[in-house]
Design an enzyme around this catalytic site. Structure first.
Site, PDB file in Angstrom:
ATOM      1  N   LYS A 114       0.820  -1.211   0.000  1.00 33.78           N
ATOM      2  CA  LYS A 114       0.000   0.000   0.000  1.00 33.78           C
ATOM      3  C   LYS A 114       0.855   1.261   0.000  1.00 33.78           C
ATOM      4  O   LYS A 114       0.454   2.303   0.511  1.00 33.78           O
ATOM      5  CB  LYS A 114      -0.951   0.002   1.197  1.00 33.78           C
ATOM      6  N   ASN A 115       2.026   1.152  -0.580  1.00 31.99           N
ATOM      7  CA  ASN A 115       2.956   2.274  -0.587  1.00 31.99           C
ATOM      8  C   ASN A 115       3.054   2.800  -2.022  1.00 31.99           C
ATOM      9  O   ASN A 115       3.292   2.045  -2.955  1.00 31.99           O
ATOM     10  CB  ASN A 115       4.310   1.747  -0.078  1.00 31.99           C
TER      11      ASN A 115
END
Lengths: 291, 332
Positions: A114-115
């Site tokens: 989720k980066n």
């Protein structure tokens, strides 16, 4: 510590200030002023690594040791986009094997899915290599853990559209939908496929809808889709399509008088809108023929 | 439930936010490049709690100085604006031309809004330089990337660009029509708006899109049908609290993202405030701060958005209605 994996045996991590190959470099401290705001309590390893990071950045050093340093720096903070940007410039400068970098960033993405920055790094590498053959697999691995991961869908859409990888996508979406019919990310992806030429040009869709209609189904939702397909065709000039202004009028008046009377005003509005579009279309043609 | 409290606890939230602002935060290294955003959450949260006046004048001044230390003015590379942290600041590079000392649009937005909250008159902001640099961040499709190179583009940064233009009262840093085009193309099949064309509708990107249209006075570019579908989609996100996408769990921050978009579109009144504030209050931590879900760990972002969400509900004890009147004015 610097290769993101906890399961490999890597020995003890040595601070950069204790490494012989960094002896010639003077670390550069961060200057946060006298009264910092939202100060962060860095770990010793973090401070040590970024002191050396600032030092090599000053001269934009392009070297193996700087490349290794960016790996540690990205491990300590994968969201630092400057680290990734600098790393990419080193990769280019040293003419490194980008396929190895793809393997590295894949490991990172699987842990940091989720980066934003790690996905961006991946995307730039795929652009450089002009090779998207591993991307569907990667996104599927991430979506297997979280079927609604926005980054994975965004990356997948980008490779599908950029490298024309539509084949097999419908089948993949179907497997996700059979796992969870309420997965809206998958439904959205399905639209990406169908919308290519418009719903009215998709034979699967038109055949299915028309058969349903002929079987006596008069659900307002079904009729609404048929109206939308008429609108789409009228918008595009029509051609020999069965989705015409007349069909739209007929469907809308059925909706108004029989199947969806509570929204009669809305369906009248749709008739007016499609009629107006049809008129504009004719005027455009008239206009262009005189030119 | 034992760890959590239902009664609104403004004093605890004040202390939590003051710690974010003034303390030394453990386990926050991953937020290093976005420290100015954390600062904005803390200051804006304190503002909603009416606590800004209780920060001493000296501290206000030192915060303002710190913010200005993040300003980059670089007319040559066109990377002017604000950085997110002092990570690249060293004694030696206070001059502007050091490698990668580039502004980031989200941090320019956070720094400008923080300065305003602190009562600064923006007189030391190099407006021209920011506007000129921002122009280079808009892509041919109308979207905005965050910085000169090495970062992604999406609706979040479109929103930042619109806010910066609004704050500086200068829209020459973008092609507004192109921005509107990007927003309209990002409307999804279900009526909501994604981070870009073809992407899934999301309340975060929907708020960013709707607010950008409102700020640039372009809400009327939504057709009636689009507006109708958009309101319906946003209203459907409510289920004893707001979620951000269909069939996702409800989450504190969407009280602001979804609620805010509904406010701008004049449809917030269809929501039952009572149910929503019960959910938001249940995400308070007993030591202060709000978390994403009930029984999880609080963070600065959810704390600010929890408070902002309560503000949209005109909840007693918080500054009323955090979205400014001009936002609505633009929508009518």
């Amino acid at each position: 510590m610097s290769d993101y994996s906890s399961d490999e045996n890597e020995g003890e991590f040595v601070l950069y200030r204790n490494r012989p190959e960094w002896r010639d470099v003077t670390p550069v401290k961060q200057d946060d002023g006298e009264e910092p705001v939202v100060a962060i309590d860095y770990t010793e390893a973090y401070e040590d690594c970024y002191d050396y990071f600032r030092a090599v950045l000053k001269t934009k050093e392009v070297s193996e040791r700087a490349l290794e340093l960016t790996q540690t720096a990205s491990y300590l903070n994968p969201a630092n986009y400057t680290v990734w940007q600098y790393r990419r410039e080193i990769l280019k400068g040293l003419n490194k094997d980008l396929n190895e970098e793809l393997d590295f960033i894949q490991k990172v993405i699987l842990k940091q899915s989720k980066n934003y920055q790690v996905w961006h790094h991946r995307r730039v590498l795929v652009e450089w290599l002009q090779d998207a053959s591993k991307e569907k697999y990667l996104t599927e691995a991430v979506l297997a853990k979280d079927a609604k991961n926005y980054h994975a869908w965004q990356h997948r859409q980008w490779v599908i559209k950029t490298f024309n990888l539509y084949d097999g996508e419908l089948e993949y979406i179907d497997t996700l939908l059979s796992d969870d019919v309420r997965n809206n990310s998958a439904w959205n992806q399905r639209l990406l496929l169908h919308d290519k030429g418009g719903l009215s040009k998709n034979k699967h869709v038109t055949k299915f809808c028309e058969e349903l209609y002929k079987s006596g189904n008069h659900s307002p939702f079904l009729l609404a889709v048929l109206v939308d397909m008429c609108y789409e065709q009228v918008n595009e000039g029509g051609g020999d399509s069965v989705y015409t202004l007349e069909r739209a009028k007929e469907l809308c008046s059925d909706l108004m008088t029989k199947y969806d009377t509570v929204r009669a005003k809305y369906w009248q509005y749709m008739i007016d809108t499609i009629e107006k579009k049809a008129r504009e279309g004719t005027e455009d043609e008239a206009g262009s023929s005189t030119n | 439930m034992d760890k959590h409290i239902l009664k609104f606890a403004p004093e605890l939230h004040k202390n939590y936010l003051l710690f974010i602002l003034n303390g030394k935060l453990p386990n926050m290294s991953s937020m290093e490049t976005n420290r100015s955003v954390l600062m904005y959450f803390a200051l804006a949260g304190l503002d909603i709690l009416n606590e800004i006046d209780n920060i001493s004048d000296e501290r206000k001044k030192s915060i303002i100085e710190w913010i200005y230390s993040l300003q980059v003015v670089n007319e040559k590379e066109l990377v002017s604006g604000f950085q997110g942290s002092t990570a690249l600041n060293t004694k030696e590079n206070e001059g502007q031309d050091s490698p990668y000392k580039w502004a980031h649009i989200a941090n320019t937005y956070s720094c400008l809004t923080s300065l305003i909250i602190l009562g600064d008159d923006l007189s030391r902001v190099n407006r021209q330089a920011i506007i000129k640099s921002m122009k280079t961040l808009q892509l041919p499709n109308g979207s905005f990337k965050g910085a000169k190179d090495g970062v992604e583009d999406d609706m979040r940064f479109v929103f930042c660009a619109a806010c910066i233009s609004h704050i500086l009262d200068d829209w020459s840093g973008m092609d507004v029509d192109l921005m509107v085009d990007f927003i309209l193309k990002s409307i999804s099949y279900d009526g909501g708006i994604g981070q870009g064309p073809d992407l899934e509708s999301h309340c975060g990107s929907t708020f960013c899109a709707v607010a950008s249209l409102a700020l640039s006075k372009n809400l009327h570019k939504l057709t009636k049908a689009q507006l109708h579908a958009l309101r319906r989609w946003l209203l459907s996100r409510f289920d004893a609290g707001f979620n951000g996408r269909p069939n996702k769990p409800i989450d504190t921050c969407y009280s602001f993202w979804t609620g805010g978009a509904l406010k701008i579109l004049g449809a917030y009144q269809f929501i039952e405030d009572d149910k929503n504030n019960q959910f938001v209050l249940m995400t308070q931590d007993r030591y202060g701060g709000f978390s994403k879900w009930i029984n999880s760990i609080p963070d600065p972002m959810h704390t600010y958005f929890g408070l902002a969400g309560l503000s949209l509900m005109n909840f007693e004890g918080v500054e009323q209605d955090v979205l400014r009147a001009e936002c609505y004015a633009a929508s009518t």
